[in-house]
Design a protein around this motif. Structure first.
Motif, PDB file in Angstrom:
ATOM      1  N   VAL A 259       0.874  -1.175   0.000  1.00  0.00           N
ATOM      2  CA  VAL A 259       0.000   0.000   0.000  1.00  0.00           C
ATOM      3  C   VAL A 259       0.911   1.225   0.000  1.00  0.00           C
ATOM      4  N   LEU A 260       0.704   2.106  -0.982  1.00  0.00           N
ATOM      5  CA  LEU A 260       1.597   3.253  -1.158  1.00  0.00           C
ATOM      6  C   LEU A 260       0.837   4.564  -0.939  1.00  0.00           C
ATOM      7  N   PRO A 261       0.844   5.082   0.293  1.00  0.00           N
ATOM      8  CA  PRO A 261       0.119   6.322   0.559  1.00  0.00           C
ATOM      9  C   PRO A 261       0.857   7.537   0.014  1.00  0.00           C
ATOM     10  N   THR A 262       0.100   8.501  -0.520  1.00  0.00           N
ATOM     11  CA  THR A 262       0.687   9.762  -0.971  1.00  0.00           C
ATOM     12  C   THR A 262      -0.382  10.842  -1.032  1.00  0.00           C
ATOM     13  N   PRO A 263      -0.055  12.065  -0.633  1.00  0.00           N
ATOM     14  CA  PRO A 263      -0.960  13.166  -0.920  1.00  0.00           C
ATOM     15  C   PRO A 263      -1.020  13.372  -2.437  1.00  0.00           C
ATOM     16  N   PRO A 264      -2.094  13.979  -2.948  1.00  0.00           N
ATOM     17  CA  PRO A 264      -2.232  14.135  -4.398  1.00  0.00           C
ATOM     18  C   PRO A 264      -1.420  15.276  -5.006  1.00  0.00           C
TER      19      PRO A 264
ATOM     20  N   ASP B  55       4.531  15.447  -4.332  1.00  0.00           N
ATOM     21  CA  ASP B  55       4.408  14.176  -3.609  1.00  0.00           C
ATOM     22  C   ASP B  55       4.175  13.027  -4.585  1.00  0.00           C
ATOM     23  N   LEU B  56       3.331  13.286  -5.583  1.00  0.00           N
ATOM     24  CA  LEU B  56       3.004  12.246  -6.561  1.00  0.00           C
ATOM     25  C   LEU B  56       4.242  11.852  -7.370  1.00  0.00           C
ATOM     26  N   ALA B  57       5.093  12.850  -7.713  1.00  0.00           N
ATOM     27  CA  ALA B  57       6.307  12.570  -8.476  1.00  0.00           C
ATOM     28  C   ALA B  57       7.238  11.630  -7.707  1.00  0.00           C
ATOM     29  N   VAL B  58       7.377  11.865  -6.389  1.00  0.00           N
ATOM     30  CA  VAL B  58       8.223  11.001  -5.555  1.00  0.00           C
ATOM     31  C   VAL B  58       7.624   9.597  -5.474  1.00  0.00           C
ATOM     32  N   LEU B  59       6.300   9.550  -5.341  1.00  0.00           N
ATOM     33  CA  LEU B  59       5.616   8.257  -5.264  1.00  0.00           C
ATOM     34  C   LEU B  59       5.819   7.449  -6.543  1.00  0.00           C
TER      35      LEU B  59
ATOM     36  N   ILE C   1       5.119  -7.264  -7.098  1.00  0.00           N
ATOM     37  CA  ILE C   1       4.162  -7.543  -6.019  1.00  0.00           C
ATOM     38  C   ILE C   1       2.889  -6.728  -6.227  1.00  0.00           C
ATOM     39  N   PRO C   2       1.709  -7.307  -5.994  1.00  0.00           N
ATOM     40  CA  PRO C   2       0.467  -6.545  -6.109  1.00  0.00           C
ATOM     41  C   PRO C   2       0.514  -5.287  -5.235  1.00  0.00           C
ATOM     42  N   HIS C   3       0.016  -4.198  -5.765  1.00  0.00           N
ATOM     43  CA  HIS C   3       0.107  -2.932  -5.041  1.00  0.00           C
ATOM     44  C   HIS C   3      -0.992  -1.976  -5.489  1.00  0.00           C
ATOM     45  N   ARG C   4      -1.256  -0.993  -4.652  1.00  0.00           N
ATOM     46  CA  ARG C   4      -2.147   0.110  -4.991  1.00  0.00           C
ATOM     47  C   ARG C   4      -1.655   1.380  -4.307  1.00  0.00           C
ATOM     48  N   VAL C   5      -1.857   2.492  -4.992  1.00  0.00           N
ATOM     49  CA  VAL C   5      -1.567   3.800  -4.405  1.00  0.00           C
ATOM     50  C   VAL C   5      -2.805   4.263  -3.647  1.00  0.00           C
ATOM     51  N   LEU C   6      -2.579   4.816  -2.456  1.00  0.00           N
ATOM     52  CA  LEU C   6      -3.668   5.357  -1.643  1.00  0.00           C
ATOM     53  C   LEU C   6      -3.473   6.870  -1.514  1.00  0.00           C
TER      54      LEU C   6
ATOM     55  N   LYS D 167      -5.352  10.687  -9.685  1.00  0.00           N
ATOM     56  CA  LYS D 167      -5.788   9.344 -10.081  1.00  0.00           C
ATOM     57  C   LYS D 167      -5.647   9.141 -11.581  1.00  0.00           C
ATOM     58  N   ASN D 168      -6.016  10.153 -12.355  1.00  0.00           N
ATOM     59  CA  ASN D 168      -5.904  10.055 -13.819  1.00  0.00           C
ATOM     60  C   ASN D 168      -4.449   9.928 -14.264  1.00  0.00           C
ATOM     61  N   THR D 169      -3.559  10.638 -13.575  1.00  0.00           N
ATOM     62  CA  THR D 169      -2.121  10.539 -13.884  1.00  0.00           C
ATOM     63  C   THR D 169      -1.633   9.117 -13.634  1.00  0.00           C
ATOM     64  N   LEU D 170      -2.021   8.552 -12.489  1.00  0.00           N
ATOM     65  CA  LEU D 170      -1.621   7.181 -12.152  1.00  0.00           C
ATOM     66  C   LEU D 170      -2.186   6.189 -13.166  1.00  0.00           C
ATOM     67  N   LEU D 171      -3.424   6.417 -13.567  1.00  0.00           N
ATOM     68  CA  LEU D 171      -4.076   5.542 -14.548  1.00  0.00           C
ATOM     69  C   LEU D 171      -3.319   5.542 -15.870  1.00  0.00           C
ATOM     70  N   ARG D 172      -2.924   6.745 -16.306  1.00  0.00           N
ATOM     71  CA  ARG D 172      -2.174   6.867 -17.573  1.00  0.00           C
ATOM     72  C   ARG D 172      -0.843   6.117 -17.508  1.00  0.00           C
ATOM     73  N   LEU D 173      -0.254   6.070 -16.297  1.00  0.00           N
ATOM     74  CA  LEU D 173       1.041   5.403 -16.127  1.00  0.00           C
ATOM     75  C   LEU D 173       0.888   3.906 -15.826  1.00  0.00           C
ATOM     76  N   GLY D 174      -0.367   3.455 -15.743  1.00  0.00           N
ATOM     77  CA  GLY D 174      -0.611   2.037 -15.465  1.00  0.00           C
ATOM     78  C   GLY D 174      -0.359   1.653 -14.014  1.00  0.00           C
ATOM     79  N   ILE D 175      -0.455   2.634 -13.116  1.00  0.00           N
ATOM     80  CA  ILE D 175      -0.236   2.376 -11.687  1.00  0.00           C
ATOM     81  C   ILE D 175      -1.597   2.293 -10.995  1.00  0.00           C
ATOM     82  N   PRO D 176      -1.945   1.160 -10.381  1.00  0.00           N
ATOM     83  CA  PRO D 176      -3.268   1.012  -9.760  1.00  0.00           C
ATOM     84  C   PRO D 176      -3.415   1.872  -8.505  1.00  0.00           C
ATOM     85  N   ALA D 177      -4.619   2.397  -8.310  1.00  0.00           N
ATOM     86  CA  ALA D 177      -4.912   3.219  -7.128  1.00  0.00           C
ATOM     87  C   ALA D 177      -6.211   2.751  -6.485  1.00  0.00           C
TER      88      ALA D 177
END
Length: 210
Positions: free
Chosen positions: A104-109, A113-117, A130-135, A151-161
């Motif tokens: 579980v990868l917590p990050t403010p939006p 912060d998102l760039a570091v995440l 390993i299965p993962h999601r951004v929170l 969320k849309n940025t993560l989606l474009r990069l194929g990173i689940p949230a």
């Protein structure tokens, strides 16, 4: 063997310990849970140490990578939640990631912060598969558009949230100061804050059943 969830981010101050403690408390309502504080700062241990009544789960502080490697052999628990150090190149973090079932990868939006995440995901998560999601945490209820954009940025990069968001409430700070999980806190916005983490726990369990 218990399931191991690691809470991680290469940056501090993102709601990592808050997420670790509150997920452990949520799952402890139905499962036998232990929270491992692997962060040298010991924030989870400080928080839990303020509560003589306990939060429903056990706590162990352990930062030694050799001992963390043995978590797979732990018995008597359904779930192990690990609060990891905010350091990408930490040996303790690498050890936990290598044995975890889910991250579980917590990050403010916020953009920085998102760039570091995203760097954390690319360097420490994708290589191990390993299965993962951004929170998304610390979400300002007055500007939910920022969270949607993240969320849309993560989606474009194929990173689940997670669909669930952790909204910003003073309840989280006050619960920590009182040494209780959000599930136990009774002040202003307690129900809203509690519901946010309940939704995250529910999503995790749905993922595990797939």
């Amino acid at each position: 063997m218990p399931k191991i969830i690691a809470i991680l981010n290469g940056k501090g101050g993102v709601g990592k310990t808050t997420t670790a403690v509150n997920l452990a408390a949520n799952f402890a309502q139905e499962k036998k849970v232990i929270l491992i504080d692997a962060d040298i700062q010991g924030s989870a241990s400080w928080w839990c140490g303020r509560n003589q009544q306990g939060m429903g789960f056990d706590l162990s502080q352990e930062t030694d990578p050799q001992l963390l490697r043995e978590l797979r052999k732990i018995t008597g628990y359904d779930l192990v939640v690990v609060d990891t150090p905010p350091a990408l190149r930490s040996e303790a973090l690498a050890t936990v990631v290598a044995i975890a079932d889910y991250l579980v990868l917590p990050t403010p939006p916020a953009a920085m912060d998102l760039a570091v995440l995203i760097e954390t995901v690319k360097e420490a998560v994708i290589p191990v598969g390993i299965p993962h999601r951004v929170l998304l945490t610390k979400v300002d209820t007055r500007s939910l558009g920022e969270a949607l954009e993240a969320k849309n940025t993560l989606l474009r990069l194929g990173i689940p949230a997670f669909d669930a968001l952790i909204r910003t409430y003073k309840a989280h700070e006050r619960a920590a100061l009182e040494g209780v999980a959000i599930t136990q806190w009774r002040g202003k916005n307690a129900q809203e804050a509690k519901l946010d983490y309940r939704r995250v726990a529910d999503e995790l369990q749905r993922d595990w059943r797939k």
